[in-house]
Design an enzyme around this catalytic site. Sequence first.
Site, PDB file in Angstrom:
ATOM      1  CD  GLU A   1      10.738  24.813 -48.812  1.00 22.32           C
ATOM      2  OE1 GLU A   1      11.716  24.723 -49.574  1.00 22.32           O
ATOM      3  OE2 GLU A   1      10.288  25.898 -48.418  1.00 22.32           O
TER       4      GLU A   1
ATOM      5  N   GLY B   1       8.786  22.509 -41.128  1.00 21.31           N
ATOM      6  CA  GLY B   1       9.842  22.518 -40.126  1.00 21.31           C
ATOM      7  C   GLY B   1       9.204  22.329 -38.768  1.00 21.31           C
TER       8      GLY B   1
ATOM      9  CB  CYS C   1      19.231  41.659 -16.830  1.00 18.47           C
ATOM     10  SG  CYS C   1      20.049  40.975 -15.396  1.00 18.47           S
TER      11      CYS C   1
HETATM   12  C1  LIG Z   1      10.929  28.961 -42.332  1.00 19.73           C
HETATM   13  C2  LIG Z   1      10.718  28.322 -43.634  1.00 19.73           C
HETATM   14  C3  LIG Z   1      10.116  27.069 -43.698  1.00 19.73           C
HETATM   15  C4  LIG Z   1       9.617  26.323 -42.495  1.00 19.73           C
HETATM   16  O1  LIG Z   1       8.614  27.000 -41.829  1.00 19.73           O
HETATM   17  P1  LIG Z   1       7.814  26.237 -40.650  1.00 19.73           P
HETATM   18  O2  LIG Z   1       6.894  27.283 -40.131  1.00 19.73           O
HETATM   19  O3  LIG Z   1       8.819  25.811 -39.650  1.00 19.73           O
HETATM   20  O4  LIG Z   1       7.143  25.084 -41.279  1.00 19.73           O
HETATM   21  C5  LIG Z   1       9.973  26.485 -44.945  1.00 19.73           C
HETATM   22  N1  LIG Z   1      10.412  27.102 -46.063  1.00 19.73           N
HETATM   23  C6  LIG Z   1      11.009  28.304 -46.021  1.00 19.73           C
HETATM   24  C7  LIG Z   1      11.462  28.921 -47.288  1.00 19.73           C
HETATM   25  C8  LIG Z   1      11.175  28.962 -44.825  1.00 19.73           C
HETATM   26  O5  LIG Z   1      11.756  30.153 -44.813  1.00 19.73           O
END
Ligand SMILES: *Cc1c(COP(=O)(O)O)cnc(C)c1O
Length: 471
Positions: A322, A324, A397
């Site tokens: 996963e 991101g 601020c």
């Molecule tokens: C935040 C998260 C991701 C993605 O994390 P990155 O650091 O952006 O790759 C993947 N899986 C779960 C369950 C997350 O909470």
Amino acid sequence: MSTTHEAGWAHAPGALRGPSWLREPADPNALVPHLWSRTARKVDGVLQVGGIPVTELAAQHGTPAYVLDEDDFRARARAFREAFSDFDVFYAGKAFLSTAVARWVAEEGLHLDVCSAGELLVAERAGFDMARVGYHGNNKSEAELARAVRLGVGRIIVDSFDEVERLTRLTAEGPDRPDRLVRVMVRVTAGVEAHTHEYIATAHEDQKFGFSITSGDALEAVRRVQEAPALELRGLHSHIGSQIFDSSGFEVAARRVLALHARVRDELGVVMPETDLGGGFGIAYTTQDDPAEPARLAAEMRAIVEHECRALGLDVPRLSIEPGRAIVGPSMCTIYTVGTVKEVALDGGARRTYVSVDGGMSDNIRTALYDADYSCTLAGRDSGAAGRLSRVVGKHCEAGDVVVKDEFLPADVAPGDLLAVPATGAYCRSLASNYNHALRPPVVAVRDGASRVVVRRETEEDLLATDVGDE
Ligand SMILES: *Cc1c(COP(=O)(O)O)cnc(C)c1O
């Protein structure tokens, strides 16, 4: 603060020293290519992204603005899909999500993770295939779960006994069609916490996510999901942290997660077909960071899982990851306009240059929240001035309203100059706020010499829209 003498700039008495990793560049105008999206370059000192000078983007769209390099986003998504071709790759929408990005994710053949009703709504609005969506979160309400089930979300990652009970109750009537069993993954804490350049293996994790493997809760959660007639137990999910640069943390997690797969097989007679190893792949924010190529990570993770499965006599499960940040992070930069430049005398006689820009912690909270490091460049012109260690701050601020703690900017940076901060694609717009009633900046997608707004700038009307007064 470092006490070692760095070559060159630190020799003057009272000179300000930056962090030990920061080296004064030979030319403070030069880009460090691996910090920027792949179409970023300087032409006569002007930063261009997607073939468009940022001076033009600033004139057309204003500042601050997030500039999203579409080719770069797609290339990174594709690189993960190709390197992890035998995995399911879920783009973690919480890093940054809009309907345009959801469409690109679909077009590049990735799945999508959401972790809230709002993110699910964006996926729905984008027409994302719900069967390819994973739904995370440690506190999904009954209404949110009902909606996810109704939409036919591809997998729900359960995170508590309360949620298993809610989901069991919701689906007690049985699936509306025999092929509509609700697919469930059980989130476990593998006792590994990854922090950038190190990971910590612990027996227990004192945090809100997941079921503990060691306490037996994870096994119990698996048993309850397995017993619910309308739920289809797919497997285990583990996510160990973020900004991870090698596979050693994943190795410990995979070993513990796969051991639980074997235990479930032995004690419950159930073979779970999937394992999700989560996200957290690191990116380069500054010259300190050296992320691994997806292909290397894929090879290492594959080898780790195959080795463990062989040892446990398990068939290798279908794997998912996963990412991101590693997809969207480097794809965006933020452009700002300098408003003021101030020199502040410090104890010991050194002076620090504060460069204030027209955004700050409302568009990038990561520096204040995580003590994150960023870099930046003078983006609208070339400078003949020498580099000067500077701190880029916002207009809010808060003394902690810092965007870039330390960077060598040309010493003649002045009000009206454009600055650009790379690697702001992940957790900047998605964590942006209206602090001080700031208007959240737009996301401007660039490609092949053309720009288009994919998330518009907020307006004063937006700001006031929820303030209904006391009438
Ligand atoms: C935040 C998260 C991701 C993605 O994390 P990155 O650091 O952006 O790759 C993947 N899986 C779960 C369950 C997350 O909470």
